[in-house]
Write a protein that holds these residues in place. Structure first.
Motif, PDB file in Angstrom:
ATOM      1  N   THR A  13      -7.185  80.796 -63.201  1.00 17.75           N
ATOM      2  CA  THR A  13      -7.571  81.609 -64.350  1.00 17.75           C
ATOM      3  C   THR A  13      -8.310  82.857 -63.872  1.00 17.75           C
ATOM      4  O   THR A  13      -9.055  82.819 -62.892  1.00 17.75           O
ATOM      5  CB  THR A  13      -8.458  80.776 -65.308  1.00 17.75           C
ATOM      6  OG1 THR A  13      -8.711  81.522 -66.487  1.00 17.75           O
ATOM      7  CG2 THR A  13      -9.779  80.378 -64.663  1.00 17.75           C
ATOM      8  N   ILE A 206     -14.473  85.852 -63.382  1.00 16.34           N
ATOM      9  CA  ILE A 206     -14.717  84.831 -64.403  1.00 16.34           C
ATOM     10  C   ILE A 206     -15.982  85.157 -65.191  1.00 16.34           C
ATOM     11  O   ILE A 206     -16.011  85.041 -66.419  1.00 16.34           O
ATOM     12  CB  ILE A 206     -14.810  83.431 -63.750  1.00 16.34           C
ATOM     13  CG1 ILE A 206     -13.417  82.972 -63.311  1.00 16.34           C
ATOM     14  CG2 ILE A 206     -15.425  82.409 -64.712  1.00 16.34           C
ATOM     15  CD1 ILE A 206     -13.408  81.728 -62.445  1.00 16.34           C
ATOM     16  N   THR A 210     -15.773  86.050 -69.113  1.00 17.11           N
ATOM     17  CA  THR A 210     -16.505  85.211 -70.067  1.00 17.11           C
ATOM     18  C   THR A 210     -17.387  86.074 -70.966  1.00 17.11           C
ATOM     19  O   THR A 210     -17.399  85.921 -72.192  1.00 17.11           O
ATOM     20  CB  THR A 210     -17.366  84.176 -69.323  1.00 17.11           C
ATOM     21  OG1 THR A 210     -16.520  83.349 -68.515  1.00 17.11           O
ATOM     22  CG2 THR A 210     -18.140  83.301 -70.306  1.00 17.11           C
ATOM     23  N   THR A 265     -15.354  77.102 -66.273  1.00 18.17           N
ATOM     24  CA  THR A 265     -14.169  77.887 -65.920  1.00 18.17           C
ATOM     25  C   THR A 265     -14.012  77.956 -64.406  1.00 18.17           C
ATOM     26  O   THR A 265     -12.899  77.832 -63.882  1.00 18.17           O
ATOM     27  CB  THR A 265     -14.261  79.313 -66.504  1.00 18.17           C
ATOM     28  OG1 THR A 265     -14.432  79.238 -67.921  1.00 18.17           O
ATOM     29  CG2 THR A 265     -12.998  80.106 -66.214  1.00 18.17           C
TER      30      THR A 265
END
Length: 299
Positions: A13, A206, A210, A265
């Motif tokens: 991701t 990340i 976020t 995550t």
């Protein structure tokens, strides 16, 4: 007889899969098939990092927004739909580009997997749900790994639905969940491309993504979904949704929700990399130029 050619793009991701896929599709007459187990759900947009209409740059994207959060959508549903879309794309003379970070969904197509047909056991599920409530999800996940060590790589330990299903299959059938996926005859000639991002850079991405999700209205998105479907829908166990639900239910602060989401995550990204790194067929690149060289040889 030559098999149809497809391109597969994988990575953790926030690695930039969608951007790379769009660039490839523009240059090589492609259409994109999403292999993301959460982006199939309507309304789950910000929290899943779903590509926006502007970001698609006019490239067709398939298997986004195909199910209600109320509906059970699993890897078997995905495989059937993805194969149909791939066939349609090839018939149009275009190149199918399978893109995603859900390893099992990718493997379903790449390895032509067949999945165990084990019926649901309501009593067993209820018992496992009670154990999770009483002892915590880690306790039940450990039970799964004790039965099936390989499951540690293929089942999200933070997703109660996946943990329960894997245990259900193993306990009901008497065989490990991981051993029941049969590899079939390959259907396609496949080029698998992985995006390689240094860990520290991925962590930064990340963190930034976020923060951006919350700025873009993640709390409002989750609140709206809860009003429409309730908070107990299985897809809402996903990272980004369960943390915000805890915030909305006043179990944690907003700052805590943000921090938990970043942490969860990152852990998920590490599991994704562990999954993909075991596949020796994946060719790892750092950017589009690296991918283009592979694609010109392949196509």
């Amino acid at each position: 007889m030559n098999k149809p050619q497809i391109i597969v793009i994988v990575g953790p991701t926030a690695s930039g899969k969608s951007v790379l896929a769009v660039e490839i599709a523009k240059r090589f007459n492609g259409e994109i098939v999403s292999a993301d187990s959460r982006q199939v759900y309507r309304g789950m947009d910000i929290g899943t990092g779903k590509i926006t209409k502007k970001e698609t740059a006019g490239i067709p994207h398939h298997l986004l927004d195909v199910a209600s959060p109320k509906r059970d959508f699993n890897v078997s549903h995905f495989k059937r739909r993805a194969e149909k879309k791939i066939k349609e794309i090839i018939a149009r003379g275009h190149v199918p580009i399978l893109v995603g970070g859900t390893g099992l969904y990718i493997d379903a197509i790449v390895k032509n997997l067949e999945f165990p047909k084990v019926k649901g056991n309501k009593n067993l599920r209820a018992r496992l749900e009670r154990e999770i409530k009483k002892y915590g999800l880690d306790y039940v996940f450990k039970k799964l790994v004790d039965l099936d060590p390989e499951a540690a790589y293929i089942v999200d330990p933070r997703n109660p639905r996946r943990v329960i299903r894997a245990l259900e299959v193993a306990l009901t059938s008497g065989r490990p969940f991981s051993a029941q996926r049969k590899i079939g005859e390959p259907l396609y000639d496949i080029l698998e491309i992985g995006i390689s991002v240094p860990p520290e850079k991925l962590k930064e991405r990340i963190t930034g993504r976020t923060r951006q999700m919350f700025e873009d209205g993640l709390v409002d998105e989750v609140s709206s979904l809860i009003k429409k479907y309730g908070s107990n829908c299985k897809p809402f166990d996903a990272i980004g949704y369960r943390e915000v639900i805890d915030y909305l239910e006043r179990k944690i602060s907003l700052a805590k929700a943000v921090e938990q989401m970043k942490k969860n995550t990152w852990h998920y990204a590490r599991r994704q990399m562990a999954w993909f790194k075991r596949n020796e067929n994946i060719k790892w690149v750092k950017n589009y130029k690296g991918a283009e060289l592979l694609l010109r040889d392949f196509l």
